[in-house]
Design an enzyme around this catalytic site. Structure first.
Site, PDB file in Angstrom:
ATOM      1  CE  LYS A 257      -0.329   5.283  -1.380  1.00 30.92           C
ATOM      2  NZ  LYS A 257      -1.010   5.687  -2.616  1.00 30.92           N
TER       3      LYS A 257
ATOM      4  NE  ARG B  53      -6.416  -1.336  -9.053  1.00 31.30           N
ATOM      5  CZ  ARG B  53      -6.347  -0.365  -9.955  1.00 31.30           C
ATOM      6  NH1 ARG B  53      -6.171  -0.658 -11.235  1.00 31.30           N
ATOM      7  NH2 ARG B  53      -6.441   0.896  -9.590  1.00 31.30           N
TER       8      ARG B  53
END
EC number: 3.4.11.1
Length: 523
Positions: free
Chosen positions: A297, A371
């Site tokens: 990120k 996920r």
């Protein structure tokens, strides 16, 4: 780390005679008719503060207006009483326009109580004389006031080593004025509010804890200790047990960190067995820190990624509330925990991971790690047996883009999504159902595996929906499920407002508890 706690009790003494440090009343904004001779914007005293107004010889609202009060939602104005009532301070909190023919909405009361109690930090003892109806809406209104007071009074203990003279302690004791303090229904609402708000505060503490202090093994230990103390059954799978059990998603995400992953399972069984026969599974994402892994990120704002375990914090805390409230339904919580770090052992774009249910997943973006851990936990929940599966996670930035920072996105079985929406409206944690389109699933076809983790072309269109579509692959057809994306509502980076303080919000603890109680009552 535990934040200072505020205690809560009922009182039926005349508010004007209460020996407290401050008495809180409600005021409404009121627009007057043109040409009436009255001020364009007048204040209207809310019910509950009549005896306070009488002590001021009818000049209370006029005086508050001179101090700048408008009655706007959440506005707090303080007025020294100079002996007119027992409390040295009257605090008027805005409730917005007067509702026509009804008491203020529960969420308005919840936010008003939170704003007032937060503004009174430093006062040891505060009383709330806010409007409470005397009809069927009374329990919901009292619940809202009590929850707002307890949550508005929250403050994370923090890590400061020097005394902070301007940092005032939260209100120590809150008294809620009601017609009959001995009423069993009112007492039950206070007990429930203490259990549920206490769970929300615990969730906030976990989210706000520095990530170096709450890596997966430590997080698992903290949650397990709290759960055992609450009387829940606890199972913790370490990295060896995860490998033996085939939890490829959890292991893949966690393998880049020296702090190994965990899966914590918490089980509540009603007294006497299975309750009404239904089984509820709660699943929460527990990424204790998310760098993005190899797909790293940007540095800006990355520190807030300590909140990427807000889903697991909410599920763990909700299970503590369930243990206290004892609903007649079996509830099991699953908290997959990992730290997503870049290293020589990190999982990579291009990896193919074998998941708990046997499906093969092609990894395209290691920052779509939530996920992966959720899929394993949801598949395990289905394997264990569940009628309803509620999963919550700070999953996608797409949720914030689509719905903002207060409204969660919910995807899954349509009927269950609507049930979540209704529960969110009731608790002040709004959620909005979103679709799971076939074209989004088509875009996640992989050339080499059963499904790509994200769109195969890295197209971010419908990014929130991609998360829901992926998770659907890991829920069996016989289980009704709902995925609640709290990327925005799970963490509040702005200034305090209402009963939200800066940092972890505890969303959606209250929604999950409401859903469990709904299943217990209605199946």
């Amino acid at each position: 780390m535990t934040s200072p706690r505020t205690t809560l009790s009922l009182v039926d003494t005349d508010p004007a005679e209460l020996a407290v440090d401050a008495i809180v009343i409600g005021v409404h904004s009121q627009t007057t008719e043109p040409g009436s001779g009255a001020p364009a914007h007048a204040l209207l005293l809310a019910t509950g503060g009549e005896s306070i107004a009488a002590a001021f010889d009818g000049k209370l609202t006029e005086t508050l207006a001179l101090l700048g009060a408008t009655g706007g939602p959440g506005e707090v104005i303080k007025l020294a009483t100079l002996g007119t009532v027992t409390a040295p301070l009257v605090v008027a909190v805005g409730l917005g326009p007067e509702p026509s023919g009804a008491a203020p909405a529960p969420e308005s009361l919840r936010r008003a109580a939170g704003a007032a109690v937060r503004a009174l930090a430093g006062a040891p003892r505060v009383a709330l004389a806010l409007p409470l109806p005397d009809d069927a809406d009374a329990p919901a209104a009292l619940r809202a006031v009590a929850e707002g007071a307890l949550l508005g009074g929250y403050r994370f203990a923090g890590y400061k080593t020097k005394p902070q003279p301007a940092r005032r302690e939260p209100v120590g004791e809150v008294l809620v004025a009601v017609p009959d303090a001995a009423d069993a229904t009112a007492q039950a609402e206070i007990a429930r509010a203490q259990a549920v708000a206490g769970a929300v505060r615990t969730s906030r503490d976990w989210v706000n804890t520095a990530p170096n202090e709450l890596r997966p093994p430590a997080f698992a230990d903290v949650v397990s200790a709290a759960a055992r103390e609450a009387g829940l059954e606890v199972e913790v799978l370490d990295e060896a047990a995860l490998a033996a059990g085939g939890y490829g998603g959890i292991l893949a995400v966690g393998q880049g960190s020296e702090a190994p992953p965990r899966l914590v399972k918490l089980t509540y069984t009603p007294d006497g067995g299975g309750g009404n026969g239904k089984r509820v599974a709660l699943v929460g994402k527990g990424i204790t820190f998310d760098t993005g892994g190899i797909s790293i990120k940007p540095a800006q704002g990355m520190w807030e990624m300590k909140s990427d375990m807000a889903g697991a914090a909410a599920v763990g805390a909700a299970m503590l509330a369930v243990a206290a409230l004892k609903p007649s339904v079996t509830v099991t919580g699953y908290l997959p925990m990992a730290e997503n770090m870049p290293s020589g052992t990190s999982y990579r774009p291009g990896d193919v991971i074998s998941m708990f249910n046997g499906k093969k997943v092609e990894v395209l973006n290691t920052d779509a790690e939530g996920r992966m851990v959720l899929a394993d936990a949801m598949a395990r929940a289905c394997a264990d047996g569940a009628d309803y599966l509620f999963e919550t996670s700070t999953l996608t930035g797409g949720q914030v883009i689509a719905l903002g920072k207060r409204i969660a996105g919910v995807m899954g079985t349509p009927e269950l999504c609507e049930r979540v929406r209704v529960a969110g409206d009731a608790t002040g944690e709004p959620a909005w159902p979103m679709p799971l389109p076939d074209d989004v699933r088509k875009g996640m076809e992989s050339d080499v595996a059963d499904i790509s983790q994200v769109n195969a072309g890295m197209d971010r269109a419908g990014h929130m929906l991609q998360g829901g579509v992926f998770l659907r692959e890991f829920v069996t057809d016989d289980v009704a499920w709902a995925h609640i994306d709290i990327a925005g509502p799970g963490y509040h980076s702005g200034e305090a407002t209402g009963y939200w303080t800066k940092g972890g919000t505890g969303v959606p603890v209250r929604t999950l508890v409401h859903l469990v109680e709904d299943v217990a009552a209605n199946g």
